[in-house]
Motif scaffolding. Structure first.
Motif, PDB file in Angstrom:
ATOM      1  N   PHE A 128       0.865  -1.176   0.000  1.00  0.00           N
ATOM      2  CA  PHE A 128       0.000   0.000   0.000  1.00  0.00           C
ATOM      3  C   PHE A 128       0.900   1.225   0.000  1.00  0.00           C
ATOM      4  CE2 PHE A 128       0.618  -1.467   4.362  1.00  0.00           C
ATOM      5  CZ  PHE A 128       1.120  -0.336   4.984  1.00  0.00           C
ATOM      6  N   THR A 129       0.332   2.363  -0.284  1.00  0.00           N
ATOM      7  CA  THR A 129       1.099   3.599  -0.229  1.00  0.00           C
ATOM      8  C   THR A 129       1.214   4.051   1.220  1.00  0.00           C
ATOM      9  OG1 THR A 129       0.297   4.250  -2.411  1.00  0.00           O
ATOM     10  CG2 THR A 129       1.222   5.984  -1.018  1.00  0.00           C
ATOM     11  N   PRO A 130       2.427   4.183   1.757  1.00  0.00           N
ATOM     12  CA  PRO A 130       2.574   4.568   3.167  1.00  0.00           C
ATOM     13  C   PRO A 130       1.946   5.940   3.427  1.00  0.00           C
ATOM     14  CG  PRO A 130       4.648   3.724   2.298  1.00  0.00           C
ATOM     15  CD  PRO A 130       3.730   3.905   1.123  1.00  0.00           C
ATOM     16  N   PRO A 131       1.062   6.048   4.410  1.00  0.00           N
ATOM     17  CA  PRO A 131       0.442   7.353   4.702  1.00  0.00           C
ATOM     18  C   PRO A 131       1.494   8.399   5.058  1.00  0.00           C
ATOM     19  CG  PRO A 131      -0.728   5.568   5.809  1.00  0.00           C
ATOM     20  CD  PRO A 131       0.535   4.978   5.270  1.00  0.00           C
ATOM     21  N   ALA A 132       1.454   9.524   4.368  1.00  0.00           N
ATOM     22  CA  ALA A 132       2.480  10.556   4.552  1.00  0.00           C
ATOM     23  C   ALA A 132       2.489  11.094   5.971  1.00  0.00           C
ATOM     24  CB  ALA A 132       2.247  11.687   3.558  1.00  0.00           C
ATOM     25  N   ASP A 133       1.329  11.198   6.602  1.00  0.00           N
ATOM     26  CA  ASP A 133       1.289  11.777   7.950  1.00  0.00           C
ATOM     27  C   ASP A 133       1.933  10.874   8.988  1.00  0.00           C
ATOM     28  OD1 ASP A 133      -0.982  10.029   7.487  1.00  0.00           O
ATOM     29  OD2 ASP A 133      -1.700  10.636   9.461  1.00  0.00           O
ATOM     30  N   GLY A 142       9.001  12.852   8.480  1.00  0.00           N
ATOM     31  CA  GLY A 142      10.040  13.143   9.460  1.00  0.00           C
ATOM     32  C   GLY A 142      10.760  11.932  10.008  1.00  0.00           C
ATOM     33  N   LEU A 143      10.298  10.718   9.665  1.00  0.00           N
ATOM     34  CA  LEU A 143      10.966   9.519  10.159  1.00  0.00           C
ATOM     35  C   LEU A 143      12.140   9.155   9.244  1.00  0.00           C
ATOM     36  CD1 LEU A 143       8.097   7.109  11.278  1.00  0.00           C
ATOM     37  CD2 LEU A 143       9.245   8.926  12.556  1.00  0.00           C
ATOM     38  N   ARG A 144      13.193   8.658   9.841  1.00  0.00           N
ATOM     39  CA  ARG A 144      14.357   8.259   9.061  1.00  0.00           C
ATOM     40  C   ARG A 144      14.080   7.003   8.241  1.00  0.00           C
ATOM     41  NH1 ARG A 144      19.844   5.785  11.567  1.00  0.00           N
ATOM     42  NH2 ARG A 144      21.035   5.578   9.633  1.00  0.00           N
ATOM     43  N   LEU A 145      13.328   6.065   8.815  1.00  0.00           N
ATOM     44  CA  LEU A 145      13.027   4.806   8.156  1.00  0.00           C
ATOM     45  C   LEU A 145      11.601   4.824   7.618  1.00  0.00           C
ATOM     46  CD1 LEU A 145      14.544   2.267  10.713  1.00  0.00           C
ATOM     47  CD2 LEU A 145      15.655   3.264   8.708  1.00  0.00           C
ATOM     48  N   THR A 146      11.450   4.516   6.367  1.00  0.00           N
ATOM     49  CA  THR A 146      10.130   4.362   5.771  1.00  0.00           C
ATOM     50  C   THR A 146      10.102   3.039   5.017  1.00  0.00           C
ATOM     51  OG1 THR A 146      10.788   5.554   3.765  1.00  0.00           O
ATOM     52  CG2 THR A 146       9.795   6.842   5.535  1.00  0.00           C
ATOM     53  N   PRO A 147       8.982   2.365   4.972  1.00  0.00           N
ATOM     54  CA  PRO A 147       8.951   1.034   4.352  1.00  0.00           C
ATOM     55  C   PRO A 147       9.114   1.110   2.847  1.00  0.00           C
ATOM     56  CG  PRO A 147       6.743   1.730   4.963  1.00  0.00           C
ATOM     57  CD  PRO A 147       7.677   2.758   5.532  1.00  0.00           C
ATOM     58  N   PRO A 148       9.888   0.189   2.278  1.00  0.00           N
ATOM     59  CA  PRO A 148       9.899   0.079   0.812  1.00  0.00           C
ATOM     60  C   PRO A 148       8.489  -0.232   0.325  1.00  0.00           C
ATOM     61  CG  PRO A 148      11.632  -1.267   1.815  1.00  0.00           C
ATOM     62  CD  PRO A 148      10.732  -0.829   2.922  1.00  0.00           C
ATOM     63  N   VAL A 149       8.161   0.229  -0.866  1.00  0.00           N
ATOM     64  CA  VAL A 149       6.825   0.027  -1.422  1.00  0.00           C
ATOM     65  C   VAL A 149       6.906  -1.058  -2.497  1.00  0.00           C
ATOM     66  CG1 VAL A 149       4.877   1.099  -2.593  1.00  0.00           C
ATOM     67  CG2 VAL A 149       6.219   2.418  -0.933  1.00  0.00           C
ATOM     68  N   ALA A 205       8.454   1.111  13.617  1.00  0.00           N
ATOM     69  CA  ALA A 205       7.532   0.018  13.944  1.00  0.00           C
ATOM     70  C   ALA A 205       6.165   0.546  14.342  1.00  0.00           C
ATOM     71  CB  ALA A 205       8.123  -0.847  15.053  1.00  0.00           C
ATOM     72  N   ALA A 206       6.132   1.593  15.144  1.00  0.00           N
ATOM     73  CA  ALA A 206       4.844   2.158  15.560  1.00  0.00           C
ATOM     74  C   ALA A 206       4.087   2.714  14.357  1.00  0.00           C
ATOM     75  CB  ALA A 206       5.067   3.243  16.610  1.00  0.00           C
ATOM     76  N   ALA A 207       4.809   3.400  13.454  1.00  0.00           N
ATOM     77  CA  ALA A 207       4.159   3.954  12.275  1.00  0.00           C
ATOM     78  C   ALA A 207       3.678   2.842  11.343  1.00  0.00           C
ATOM     79  CB  ALA A 207       5.127   4.884  11.538  1.00  0.00           C
ATOM     80  N   LEU A 208       4.475   1.772  11.215  1.00  0.00           N
ATOM     81  CA  LEU A 208       4.071   0.660  10.347  1.00  0.00           C
ATOM     82  C   LEU A 208       2.820  -0.018  10.892  1.00  0.00           C
ATOM     83  CD1 LEU A 208       4.603  -1.201   7.942  1.00  0.00           C
ATOM     84  CD2 LEU A 208       6.112  -2.553   9.406  1.00  0.00           C
ATOM     85  N   GLY A 209       2.778  -0.263  12.197  1.00  0.00           N
ATOM     86  CA  GLY A 209       1.589  -0.868  12.785  1.00  0.00           C
ATOM     87  C   GLY A 209       0.348  -0.045  12.530  1.00  0.00           C
ATOM     88  N   ARG A 210       0.497   1.258  12.693  1.00  0.00           N
ATOM     89  CA  ARG A 210      -0.648   2.141  12.477  1.00  0.00           C
ATOM     90  C   ARG A 210      -1.050   2.158  10.997  1.00  0.00           C
ATOM     91  NH1 ARG A 210      -1.500   7.443  16.087  1.00  0.00           N
ATOM     92  NH2 ARG A 210      -3.618   7.930  15.414  1.00  0.00           N
TER      93      ARG A 210
END
Length: 412
Positions: free
Chosen positions: A61-66, A70-77, A145-150
């Motif tokens: 899915f497209t990672p929600p921008a909000d 500001g996070l250093r790590l973002t999931p590969p799409v 991890a918290a952002a990914l779970g959400r």
């Protein structure tokens, strides 16, 4: 009994969503658990259009921008994420009366680890030799991890099934001597014993050492002792024999090394609590999946005698503490013997308490299961020992005749 069948997005896309869901509904399961955030692997897919499927790290899915701003790590799409395959699955499962759960691999991600090696585990020698293993103590990993779970919860799933939300196991499934995951199969021609491998796999990054020190552990002494013992084996000393237990490890490596290993549970417990709260904020719930049973039985379905719930501390998992923090716990029942499955499930039930949902993942085919009767026996054993739900792994990885075993196992 609640039940679900695990699926990968690539398999659904390859065979056709309607065909896959109609077939799954026919097995009598109550839901589908889709790999919303997967890991790289090389899988034999016997009934897919590609008989070998290469999977990548990342989200479908497209990672929600909000959530990731500001996070250093973002999931590969993943490829095809823009087509919103999870939204389509959510709509089609609802029409069939099936629940949809989002399966997410959290801290195994070689793409992120190779791009930012400092967020991965660091051995007692200072090596960053496990690029797929992100460290639960690192602040950037915890925020990710918290952002990914959400983000997974925001896809409208009934639950977020969290795999690898704890420390990894050195040389575990598909590690040294295995194949298919992470940074590819590892080559290791030094015969490390189980305790040597465990000590080699402990993380001594600055954040882990600081947390242990704050808990009263002499972290530097633990690191030095691990380096001395493992270094000796790498230099030709005979490896230690026998299972990893606290008593055996204390005798082998000393009390500081054991205290350091046990202190890791604070990082995991607090991280799981944060992720669970993040998932709940999106209106879903977290299923924390302890990977100990998969480590013990992955290759042959013949786990060593120690029960998975009793050995969970080796991955930094404190089941008693987590039983008070998460609504649902999950375990891998990767064993050939139904009695062993029952023993493992019973130990998890006692650790988690009676109020928490307990889900068990079974494999309907090799190496664990050689017949429909054996699968049915394991489902009955899991239910009798206290499991509330059984999940089956996984749709695209086994032939149709093996998947057909699920129907009779659930009916029984």
């Amino acid at each position: 009994m609640d039940s679900s069948l695990r699926v990968h997005v690539e398999d659904v896309r390859g065979e056709g969503r309607a065909a896959v869901l109609d077939r799954i509904a026919g097995y009598g399961v109550a839901g589908v658990t889709v790999a919303a955030a997967g890991e790289r692997s090389r899988d034999i897919t016997p009934h897919g259009p590609a008989r070998v499927t290469l999977r990548a790290d990342g989200v479908h899915f497209t990672p929600p921008a909000d959530l990731f701003a500001g996070l250093r790590l973002t999931p590969p799409v993943q490829a095809g994420a823009a087509e919103e395959p999870l939204a389509a699955l959510r709509a089609d499962t609802a029409r069939r009366g099936l629940r949809l759960h989002g399966w997410a691999v959290f801290l195994r991600n070689a793409t992120l680890g190779l791009a930012a090696p400092d967020v991965t585990v660091r051995s007692c020698f200072g090596d960053r030799g496990a690029p797929a293993d992100l460290c639960p103590s690192h602040p950037d990993v915890r925020s990710y991890a918290a952002a990914l779970g959400r983000a997974v919860a925001r896809q409208g799933v009934d639950s977020v099934v969290a795999e690898a939300l704890h420390f990894g196991a050195f040389g575990g499934p598909c590690g040294f001597g295995g194949s298919g995951r992470g940074h590819g199969p590892g080559r290791g021609h030094v015969p490390l014993g189980p305790m040597d491998a465990f000590l080699f796999g402990l993380c001594f990054c600055d954040f882990c050492m600081r947390r242990a020190t704050d808990l009263g552990v002499n972290a530097e002494a633990a690191r030095e002792e691990c380096a001395r013992i493992v270094g000796g084996v790498l230099g030709g000393d005979p490896p230690a024999q026998g299972e990893v237990t606290r008593a055996a490890l204390t005798a082998y490596a000393g009390p500081e090394a054991v205290a350091y290993a046990r202190a890791r549970s604070e990082a995991v417990t607090s991280l799981v609590s944060e992720v669970s709260a993040a998932v709940a904020a999106e209106g879903s719930r977290l299923v924390f999946l302890d990977g100990t049973g998969a480590v013990k039985g992955h290759d042959d379905g013949l786990p060593a005698p120690g029960l998975a719930a009793h050995d969970a501390w080796q991955l930094g998992v404190d089941l008693v503490a987590l039983g008070d923090l998460v609504p649902s716990l999950g375990a891998f029942g990767y064993a050939r013997d139904a009695v062993r499955v029952a023993d493992d499930v019973g130990a998890y039930r006692r650790s988690a308490g009676e109020e928490r949902e307990l889900r068990v993942v079974l494999r309907p085919g090799p190496p664990d299961t050689d017949s429909a009767d054996r699968l049915a026996a394991k489902v009955r054993a899991a239910r009798a020992a206290g499991a509330d739900a059984v999940d089956f792994h996984a749709y695209g990885l086994v032939p149709y005749p093996i998947l057909d075993r699920v129907t009779a196992a659930l009916a029984g």
